[in-house]
Design a protein around this motif. Structure first.
Motif, short mmCIF file in Angstrom:
data_model
loop_
_atom_site.label_atom_id
_atom_site.label_comp_id
_atom_site.label_asym_id
_atom_site.label_seq_id
_atom_site.Cartn_x
_atom_site.Cartn_y
_atom_site.Cartn_z
N ILE A 37 1.07 -1.28 -0.11
CA ILE A 37 0.17 0.08 -0.15
C ILE A 37 0.98 1.18 0.03
O ILE A 37 0.64 2.28 -0.86
N ARG A 38 1.88 1.38 0.84
CA ARG A 38 2.52 2.56 0.89
C ARG A 38 3.64 2.72 -0.43
O ARG A 38 3.83 3.69 -1.07
N GLN A 39 3.96 1.25 -0.80
CA GLN A 39 4.79 1.49 -2.21
C GLN A 39 3.91 1.86 -3.11
O GLN A 39 4.37 2.87 -4.01
N LEU A 40 2.76 1.69 -3.41
CA LEU A 40 1.63 2.06 -4.25
C LEU A 40 1.54 3.85 -4.25
O LEU A 40 1.72 4.39 -5.34
N ALA A 41 1.39 4.02 -2.94
CA ALA A 41 1.13 5.45 -2.75
C ALA A 41 2.20 6.42 -3.07
O ALA A 41 2.19 7.16 -3.63
N GLU A 42 3.41 6.05 -2.63
CA GLU A 42 4.80 6.60 -2.92
C GLU A 42 4.84 6.72 -4.28
O GLU A 42 5.55 7.58 -4.89
N ALA A 43 5.00 5.29 -5.02
CA ALA A 43 5.16 5.25 -6.45
C ALA A 43 4.07 6.40 -7.42
O ALA A 43 4.79 7.08 -8.27
N ARG A 44 3.01 6.32 -6.90
CA ARG A 44 1.87 7.24 -7.49
C ARG A 44 2.40 8.86 -7.27
O ARG A 44 2.31 9.40 -8.20
N GLN A 45 2.87 9.15 -6.17
CA GLN A 45 3.38 10.54 -5.74
C GLN A 45 4.43 10.81 -6.82
O GLN A 45 4.56 11.84 -7.40
N GLN A 46 5.53 9.76 -6.81
CA GLN A 46 6.80 9.99 -7.66
C GLN A 46 6.45 10.21 -8.96
O GLN A 46 7.08 11.02 -9.63
N VAL A 47 5.51 9.34 -9.52
CA VAL A 47 5.08 9.42 -11.05
C VAL A 47 4.47 10.80 -11.31
O VAL A 47 4.99 11.44 -12.45
N THR A 48 3.66 11.29 -10.44
CA THR A 48 3.14 12.62 -10.58
C THR A 48 4.12 13.76 -10.43
O THR A 48 4.10 14.56 -11.18
N HIS A 49 5.00 13.79 -9.46
CA HIS A 49 5.97 14.60 -9.35
C HIS A 49 6.83 14.53 -10.45
O HIS A 49 7.29 15.67 -11.04
N ASP A 50 7.47 13.25 -11.14
CA ASP A 50 8.24 13.44 -12.26
C ASP A 50 7.51 13.59 -13.55
O ASP A 50 8.43 14.31 -14.71
N ASN A 51 6.30 13.69 -13.81
CA ASN A 51 5.47 14.02 -15.05
C ASN A 51 4.62 15.24 -14.89
O ASN A 51 3.77 15.45 -15.85
N THR A 52 4.96 16.14 -13.99
CA THR A 52 4.16 17.51 -13.90
C THR A 52 5.11 18.47 -13.97
O THR A 52 6.26 18.50 -13.53
N ASN A 53 4.80 19.50 -14.86
CA ASN A 53 5.64 20.71 -14.96
C ASN A 53 5.67 21.70 -13.66
O ASN A 53 6.50 22.44 -13.42
N GLY A 54 4.48 21.54 -13.00
CA GLY A 54 4.43 22.28 -11.75
C GLY A 54 4.72 22.02 -10.66
O GLY A 54 5.51 20.84 -10.63
N PRO A 55 4.77 22.76 -9.52
CA PRO A 55 5.35 22.15 -8.35
C PRO A 55 4.61 20.95 -7.45
O PRO A 55 3.71 21.45 -6.91
N VAL A 56 4.88 19.78 -7.82
CA VAL A 56 4.50 18.47 -7.22
C VAL A 56 5.36 18.16 -6.24
O VAL A 56 6.47 17.64 -6.50
N PRO A 57 5.19 17.95 -4.72
CA PRO A 57 6.03 17.64 -4.07
C PRO A 57 6.36 16.21 -4.01
O PRO A 57 5.60 15.46 -4.40
N GLN A 58 7.37 15.67 -3.38
CA GLN A 58 7.68 14.29 -3.46
C GLN A 58 7.02 13.80 -2.10
O GLN A 58 6.46 14.61 -1.08
N TRP A 59 6.91 12.38 -1.85
CA TRP A 59 6.28 11.99 -0.71
C TRP A 59 6.83 12.49 0.74
O TRP A 59 5.69 12.99 1.37
N ALA A 60 7.85 12.44 0.90
CA ALA A 60 8.35 13.04 2.23
C ALA A 60 7.78 14.59 2.38
O ALA A 60 7.71 14.82 3.48
N ALA A 61 7.88 15.35 1.62
CA ALA A 61 7.17 16.70 1.54
C ALA A 61 5.54 16.97 1.63
O ALA A 61 5.32 18.00 2.12
N LEU A 62 4.92 16.02 1.49
CA LEU A 62 3.44 15.72 1.41
C LEU A 62 2.98 15.83 3.06
O LEU A 62 3.93 15.36 3.89
N SER A 63 1.91 16.57 3.46
CA SER A 63 1.42 16.61 4.90
C SER A 63 1.05 15.10 5.19
O SER A 63 0.68 14.29 4.33
#
Length: 76
Positions: free
Chosen positions: A9-35
């Motif tokens: 579950i955590r692996q999926l959540a972190e990977a999803r956030q990383q994919v979003t971070h890597d594929n977005t031009n805007g400021p999308v935080p990495q997992w550790a920076a999320l609230s």
């Protein structure tokens, strides 16, 4: 016997956030920076998707470590 959350579950959540971070031009935080709240939302979403994958037969059910340990004791 308490159930531990499936580590996938955590692996999926972190990977999803990383994919979003890597594929977005805007400021999308990495997992550790999320609230913690944002992480919880993603963890809940990942848990639902993993459960759906298991029920659909496209992801294997997890084997809990304490169940395996109990089986090893029984085979001695």
């Amino acid at each position: 016997m308490t159930s531990t959350p499936d580590p996938r579950i955590r692996q999926l959540a972190e990977a999803r956030q990383q994919v979003t971070h890597d594929n977005t031009n805007g400021p999308v935080p990495q997992w550790a920076a999320l609230s913690k709240g944002a992480q919880r939302i993603l963890l809940d979403e990942a848990a639902a998707w993993l459960r759906a994958g298991i029920e659909a037969g496209i992801a294997p059910a997890a084997v809990e470590a304490h169940v395996v340990a109990d089986d090893n004791k029984a085979s001695r």
